[in-house]
Design an enzyme around this catalytic site. Structure first.
Site, PDB file in Angstrom:
ATOM      1  N   GLY A  75      -1.113 -12.407  21.811  1.00 14.81           N
ATOM      2  CA  GLY A  75      -2.538 -12.134  21.585  1.00 14.81           C
ATOM      3  C   GLY A  75      -3.152 -12.923  20.442  1.00 14.81           C
ATOM      4  N   HIS A  78       8.666  -3.746  24.940  1.00 19.43           N
ATOM      5  CA  HIS A  78       7.565  -4.593  24.475  1.00 19.43           C
ATOM      6  C   HIS A  78       7.380  -4.379  22.974  1.00 19.43           C
ATOM      7  CE1 HIS A  78       3.672  -6.437  23.971  1.00 19.43           C
ATOM      8  NE2 HIS A  78       3.852  -7.010  25.144  1.00 19.43           N
ATOM      9  N   SER A 127       0.456 -15.616  24.500  1.00 15.89           N
ATOM     10  CA  SER A 127      -0.684 -16.537  24.580  1.00 15.89           C
ATOM     11  C   SER A 127      -0.528 -17.590  25.681  1.00 15.89           C
ATOM     12  CB  SER A 127      -0.943 -17.212  23.226  1.00 15.89           C
ATOM     13  OG  SER A 127      -1.326 -16.238  22.265  1.00 15.89           O
ATOM     14  N   ASN A 184       0.620  -8.223  32.367  1.00 18.70           N
ATOM     15  CA  ASN A 184       0.697  -6.942  31.653  1.00 18.70           C
ATOM     16  C   ASN A 184      -0.719  -6.606  31.186  1.00 18.70           C
ATOM     17  OD1 ASN A 184       1.136  -4.794  29.974  1.00 18.70           O
ATOM     18  ND2 ASN A 184       2.325  -5.921  28.442  1.00 18.70           N
ATOM     19  N   TRP A 185      -1.343  -5.675  31.876  1.00 21.11           N
ATOM     20  CA  TRP A 185      -2.748  -5.349  31.567  1.00 21.11           C
ATOM     21  C   TRP A 185      -2.892  -4.557  30.265  1.00 21.11           C
ATOM     22  CZ3 TRP A 185      -5.775  -3.655  36.628  1.00 21.11           C
ATOM     23  CH2 TRP A 185      -5.660  -4.675  37.579  1.00 21.11           C
ATOM     24  N   LYS A 186      -1.778  -4.055  29.755  1.00 21.32           N
ATOM     25  CA  LYS A 186      -1.802  -3.233  28.533  1.00 21.32           C
ATOM     26  C   LYS A 186      -2.826  -2.095  28.709  1.00 21.32           C
ATOM     27  CE  LYS A 186      -0.052  -7.167  25.983  1.00 21.32           C
ATOM     28  NZ  LYS A 186       0.077  -7.900  24.743  1.00 21.32           N
ATOM     29  N   GLU A 237       9.295 -12.903  24.073  1.00 27.28           N
ATOM     30  CA  GLU A 237       7.928 -12.842  23.555  1.00 27.28           C
ATOM     31  C   GLU A 237       7.960 -12.861  22.028  1.00 27.28           C
ATOM     32  OE1 GLU A 237       5.183 -10.957  26.798  1.00 27.28           O
ATOM     33  OE2 GLU A 237       5.628  -9.540  25.220  1.00 27.28           O
ATOM     34  N   GLU A 273       4.865  -4.125  21.228  1.00 26.63           N
ATOM     35  CA  GLU A 273       3.846  -3.121  20.877  1.00 26.63           C
ATOM     36  C   GLU A 273       4.445  -1.717  20.916  1.00 26.63           C
ATOM     37  OE1 GLU A 273       0.971  -4.548  23.678  1.00 26.63           O
ATOM     38  OE2 GLU A 273       0.750  -6.367  22.480  1.00 26.63           O
ATOM     39  N   GLY A 321      -0.472 -11.452  29.082  1.00 27.65           N
ATOM     40  CA  GLY A 321      -1.357 -10.363  28.668  1.00 27.65           C
ATOM     41  C   GLY A 321      -2.807 -10.705  28.974  1.00 27.65           C
ATOM     42  N   GLY A 322      -3.517 -11.175  27.973  1.00 28.84           N
ATOM     43  CA  GLY A 322      -4.962 -11.414  28.074  1.00 28.84           C
ATOM     44  C   GLY A 322      -5.388 -12.189  29.315  1.00 28.84           C
TER      45      GLY A 322
HETATM   46  O1  LIG Z   1       3.096  -8.680  27.695  1.00 26.68           O
HETATM   47  C1  LIG Z   1       2.403  -9.668  27.433  1.00 26.68           C
HETATM   48  C2  LIG Z   1       2.428 -10.268  26.123  1.00 26.68           C
HETATM   49  O2  LIG Z   1       2.374  -9.326  25.107  1.00 26.68           O
HETATM   50  C3  LIG Z   1       1.554 -11.457  25.931  1.00 26.68           C
HETATM   51  O3  LIG Z   1       0.225 -11.105  25.670  1.00 26.68           O
HETATM   52  P1  LIG Z   1      -0.860 -12.286  25.562  1.00 26.68           P
HETATM   53  O4  LIG Z   1      -0.704 -13.147  26.785  1.00 26.68           O
HETATM   54  O5  LIG Z   1      -2.182 -11.597  25.490  1.00 26.68           O
HETATM   55  O6  LIG Z   1      -0.520 -13.052  24.314  1.00 26.68           O
END
Ligand SMILES: O=C[C@H](O)COP(=O)(O)O
Length: 255
Positions: free
Chosen positions: A173, A95, A212, A9-11, A167, A97, A233-234
C-alpha cells in the site's frame, strides 16, 4: 510447470453494488485469458454473493482469514468448513495486517494452515519482512522463521498444492514495490529453503509477490523466474487494472 495465480485481496473494501460491478467488469476483461489462475478475496460478508456473481467464469473465490476452530463458542469467527461449504478455494492467512493489528503469531498461522489443509482448502500463506528488518539485513531470516512455523509442524508436504505470497511489509500500500530483482532474490531464497526439505515440492509451489503491484510494474515482476503471479491489494479494486495484471502474468509465463 507452475501455473501463475493472480489474486485480488479486497481487504476491508466493498459493497453489494461494487461486488456485482467489479466482478461483471472482470468477467468481460478476462474471458479470453488462459494460462493464469484468477481469484478474488472480498470481505466475508460478500463471499456468497461474489461466488454467485462469478459463477460460470474463471474467477475463483478466496477468503481473507479463517479461525483455527471448526465450531463452538467462538463469537465472530468463521471456520474452514464453512468456507468450503460456500465454495471457497483459497484462504489468505498470515497477512501482515493480521499479524500486526490482530497479533497473530507464527504458531497460530501454522494452526490455520493445518485446518485449511484438513478442510481441502488452499492456504495462501503471506510472509515478509518489515522495513526495519529489511534495513537490518534480516529479510531471509524473517522469511525462514515464518516458513519454519509450518515446516516444523507439518513438514514440506504441507506446501503441496499451497501458495506462498512474499509481501515485504514496506511495499504494501505504499506505491513502493520491491524491484523485480529484489523480489526474485527473496523468492529464490524461499524456494531454496523449502527445497532443503523437499526439492520436488519446492519446484511446484506457487510463490506470489505482493506489495504495490499495479498495471505498470506487473509484467517486469512476472518476467522473473520464481515469481508466479501476485497477491494484489489496491489495484484489484478496479477491473481494468486488475485485468492488466492477470494478462501480464498469463503472457509472461507462456514461454
Ligand atoms: O494482500 C495484498 C497486499 O497487502 C498488497 O497490497 P497493495 O497491492 O495494495 O500494496
Amino acid at each position: 510447470m507452475r501455473h501463475p495465480l493472480v489474486m485480488g485481496n479486497w481487504k476491508l473494501n466493498g459493497s453489494r453494488h461494487m461486488v456485482n460491478e467489479l466482478i461483471d467488469g472482470l468477467r468481460k476483461e478476462v474471458s479470453s485469458v488462459s494460462g493464469c489462475d484468477i481469484a478474488i478475496a472480498p470481505p466475508f460478508i460478500y463471499l456468497d454473493q461474489a461466488k454467485h456473481q462469478a459463477s460460470g467464469s474463471r474467477i475463483m473465490l478466496g477468503a481473507q482469514n479463517v479461525d483455527i476452530n471448526l465450531s463452538g463458542a467462538f463469537t465472530g469467527e468463521t471456520s474452514a468448513n464453512m468456507l468450503k461449504d460456500i465454495g471457497m478455494k483459497y484462504v489468505i492467512i498470515g497477512h501482515s495486517e493480521r499479524r500486526t493489528y490482530h497479533k497473530e503469531s507464527d504458531e497460530m498461522i501454522a494452526e490455520k494452515f493445518a485446518v485449511l489443509k484438513e478442510a481441502g482448502l488452499i492456504p495462501v500463506l503471506c510472509i515478509g519482512e518489515t522495513e526495519a528488518e529489511n534495513e537490518a539485513g534480516q529479510t531471509e531470516a524473517v522469511c525462514a522463521k515464518q516458513l519454519d512455523a509450518v515446516l516444523k509442524t507439518m513438514g514440506a508436504s504441507a506446501f503441496e498444492n499451497s501458495v506462498i505470497a512474499y509481501e515485504p511489509v514496506w511495499a504494501i500500500g505504499t506505491g513502493k514495490s520491491a524491484t523485480p530483482a529484489q523480489a526474485q532474490a527473496v523468492h529464490k531464497f524461499i524456494r531454496d529453503h523449502i527445497a532443503k526439505h523437499d526439492a520436488k515440492i519446492a519446484a511446484q509451489v506457487i510463490i506470489q509477490y505482493g506489495g504495490s503491484v499495479n498495471a505498470s510494474n506487473a509484467a517486469e515482476l512476472f518476467s522473473q523466474p520464481d515469481i508466479d503471479g501476485a497477491l494484489v491489494g489496491g489495484a484489484s479494486l478496479k477491473a481494468d487494472a486488475f485485468a492488466v495484471i492477470v494478462k501480464a502474468a498469463a503472457e509472461a509465463k507462456k514461454a
